[in-house]
Structure formats: structure tokens, C-alpha cells
Design a protein around this motif. Structure first.
Motif, PDB file in Angstrom:
ATOM      1  N   GLU A 208     -34.862 -59.490 -21.773  1.00  0.00           N
ATOM      2  CA  GLU A 208     -35.710 -59.386 -22.891  1.00  0.00           C
ATOM      3  C   GLU A 208     -37.238 -58.907 -22.259  1.00  0.00           C
ATOM      4  O   GLU A 208     -37.733 -58.044 -23.056  1.00  0.00           O
ATOM      5  N   LEU A 209     -37.674 -59.526 -21.292  1.00  0.00           N
ATOM      6  CA  LEU A 209     -39.043 -59.141 -20.798  1.00  0.00           C
ATOM      7  C   LEU A 209     -39.150 -57.944 -19.570  1.00  0.00           C
ATOM      8  O   LEU A 209     -40.244 -57.542 -19.056  1.00  0.00           O
ATOM      9  N   VAL A 210     -37.800 -57.439 -18.890  1.00  0.00           N
ATOM     10  CA  VAL A 210     -37.688 -56.673 -18.178  1.00  0.00           C
ATOM     11  C   VAL A 210     -38.222 -56.908 -16.842  1.00  0.00           C
ATOM     12  O   VAL A 210     -39.103 -56.426 -16.245  1.00  0.00           O
ATOM     13  N   ILE A 211     -37.900 -58.151 -16.275  1.00  0.00           N
ATOM     14  CA  ILE A 211     -38.247 -58.776 -15.033  1.00  0.00           C
ATOM     15  C   ILE A 211     -36.866 -59.300 -14.550  1.00  0.00           C
ATOM     16  O   ILE A 211     -35.918 -59.324 -15.210  1.00  0.00           O
ATOM     17  N   SER A 212     -37.203 -59.502 -13.290  1.00  0.00           N
ATOM     18  CA  SER A 212     -35.974 -60.332 -12.652  1.00  0.00           C
ATOM     19  C   SER A 212     -35.757 -61.849 -12.903  1.00  0.00           C
ATOM     20  O   SER A 212     -36.588 -62.376 -13.258  1.00  0.00           O
ATOM     21  N   GLU A 213     -34.666 -62.310 -12.614  1.00  0.00           N
ATOM     22  CA  GLU A 213     -34.282 -63.593 -12.805  1.00  0.00           C
ATOM     23  C   GLU A 213     -35.045 -64.674 -11.934  1.00  0.00           C
ATOM     24  O   GLU A 213     -35.614 -65.598 -12.202  1.00  0.00           O
ATOM     25  N   ASN A 214     -35.376 -63.971 -10.586  1.00  0.00           N
ATOM     26  CA  ASN A 214     -36.159 -64.710  -9.821  1.00  0.00           C
ATOM     27  C   ASN A 214     -37.664 -64.916 -10.244  1.00  0.00           C
ATOM     28  O   ASN A 214     -38.185 -65.919 -10.042  1.00  0.00           O
TER      29      ASN A 214
END
Length: 245
Positions: A208-214
Motif C-alpha cells: 500500500e505504501l510502496v515500501i519494504s516489509e523490513n
């Protein structure tokens, strides 16, 4: 999540229940029963030599309760995930379990074996599981508990963050502790917390936020630290309460 089986510790004083759960989970390649214990004291000794990914533990046991055991385990192994399993539908037990840091709460009255397997898998992935029927009661408990929380949070955090001295109330009627709490999280952390409160998984939040899970996990660690909470369940309920009031 890796392809390695999720290692589980079973803690319950009823042998037949442990055998039943063990038999159920062994049919699923995603899980591995690492060890078992029949009471809290034994569990604390065993875990020193065999740290699992998930602890599946009864709330009520002779001697040390499951909630007390969970609290001690998580103090030593903060990355551990604990799921409480109980026949009790007492709201107080659920509230105490969440306060102790439990990531999941499953009733023994559940007859759907798939539900238990999926609940364990989701908690291992970073989600939190609470019986839907009990969630409103938990929210009410946190709402009542949180009436004085802004001031307490401000007192605990003031040693970490430099803030300007100001009067206890601004001209717009918002007290300093309340303003401090509202501004405690960054805009991105507020976005992450809102999605957590909507029930999204770490992977879904990342998409959703276009970031990594980390990065999502990192934001969650900062959120929990700032709000002085133990897990995402508490943080999500806090966020819902702030939107309600």
C-alpha cells in the motif's frame, strides 16, 4: 516468510489437548512441534535450550499462569510470538493476555481446525488474532485505561525527546500532554498505524505504501516504543480509540 517450518512450543497442563493440537499441526508442513511443557515453570526452563517461533499456551495452568509465563518469556525473548489458547471467554483474561504481550488469543471452543492453523500462520507472519466477538470489549477496556495515558506517555518519553516548556493548556483548548501525544508519531508512522488498525498485514502495508516489509517492521518498532506498548494489537486499539474520542 521463509520456507522453513514454523517451530512451535505447546504449553498446556492437559496431555490430551497437547496431543490433539500436536496431531493437528503435524499434518501441515508449515509447522513443526519443537517442544512441549505441562506448566509455566517447565516451559521457562525448556525454552532456554529450545527457542521456538511461536508459543501456543493455555491461560489457566496450575502454579504459574499462562499470562505470567508469557510475560516472563517475552521479557527475555522479545521477538517471540505468544498465542494464548483458553476455554475461558472472560474479557479480563483477554485484556491481561494482550497487556502481557500476547499476539493471539484462540478459544478452545473453536471447532474449525483450519482456523487454528491459519491463526498460527498469520501470527507468525506478524499479524494479531483476537476472536471477533471479543474485540469490542477489548477496545472498551483500552478506552477506559487510556484516559490518563497521554500524560503518562509524555512523562516517560520526555527524557528521550527535547520539548519546549509550555503551559499546560494552549489557546485552542488542547492540553500539552494531549498535543505531545498527537505529535509523537511521524506522518509515515501514523499512516502505518492506521493500516495496522484496519487489519492489514505487514506485506499488505508494504504494498500500500510502496515500501519494504523490513521498513514496515522498523516503523512498527518505533511506534510501539513511542507509545510504550507491547504489540500491534494494543497500538491498533489505541489508534481506534483516538479516532472514536
Amino acid at each position: 516468510m521463509s520456507n522453513k517450518p514454523i517451530q512451535i512450543m505447546l504449553v498446556d497442563d492437559h496431555l490430551l489437548f497437547r496431543e490433539g493440537v500436536s496431531s493437528l499441526l503435524k499434518r501441515d508442513d508449515r509447522f513443526e512441534i519443537l517442544c512441549e511443557a505441562d506448566d509455566g515453570e517447565s516451559a521457562l526452563k525448556i525454552i532456554k535450550n529450545a527457542v521456538p517461533d511461536i508459543v501456543l499456551m493455555d491461560v489457566s495452568m496450575p502454579g504459574m499462569s499462562g499470562i505470567e509465563t508469557a510475560r516472563e518469556m517475552l521479557a527475555t525473548y522479545p521477538e517471540l510470538k505468544v498465542i494464548m489458547i483458553t476455554a475461558s471467554e472472560k474479557e479480563d483474561d483477554l485484556f491481561k493476555a494482550v497487556k502481557a504481550g500476547a499476539q493471539g488469543y484462540i478459544l478452545k471452543t473453536v471447532t474449525d481446525s483450519k482456523y487454528m492453523r491459519e491463526a498460527i500462520f498469520r501470527v507468525a507472519a506478524g499479524d494479531a488474532i483476537i476472536p471477533p466477538a471479543m474485540a469490542p470489549h477489548l477496545l472498551n477496556e483500552f478506552a477506559m485505561l487510556s484516559q490518563n495515558q497521554p500524560e503518562e506517555a509524555a512523562k516517560k518519553t520526555v527524557q528521550k525527546i527535547q520539548i519546549k516548556e509550555e503551559s499546560s493548556e494552549d489557546t485552542d483548548g488542547i492540553s500539552a500532554p494531549e498535543r505531545f501525544e498527537l505529535n509523537l508519531l511521524t506522518p509515515r508512522e501514523n499512516q502505518v498505524l492506521e493500516l495496522v488498525a484496519q487489519g492489514l498485514t505487514n506485506k499488505e502495508i508494504a504494498n500500500e505504501l510502496v515500501i519494504s516489509e523490513n521498513t514496515v517492521r522498523s516503523h512498527l518498532r518505533f511506534i510501539l516504543d513511542k507509545l510504550h506498548m507491547n504489540n500491534r494489537v494494543q497500538a491498533a486499539l489505541w489508534f481506534q480509540k483516538k479516532k472514536t474520542f
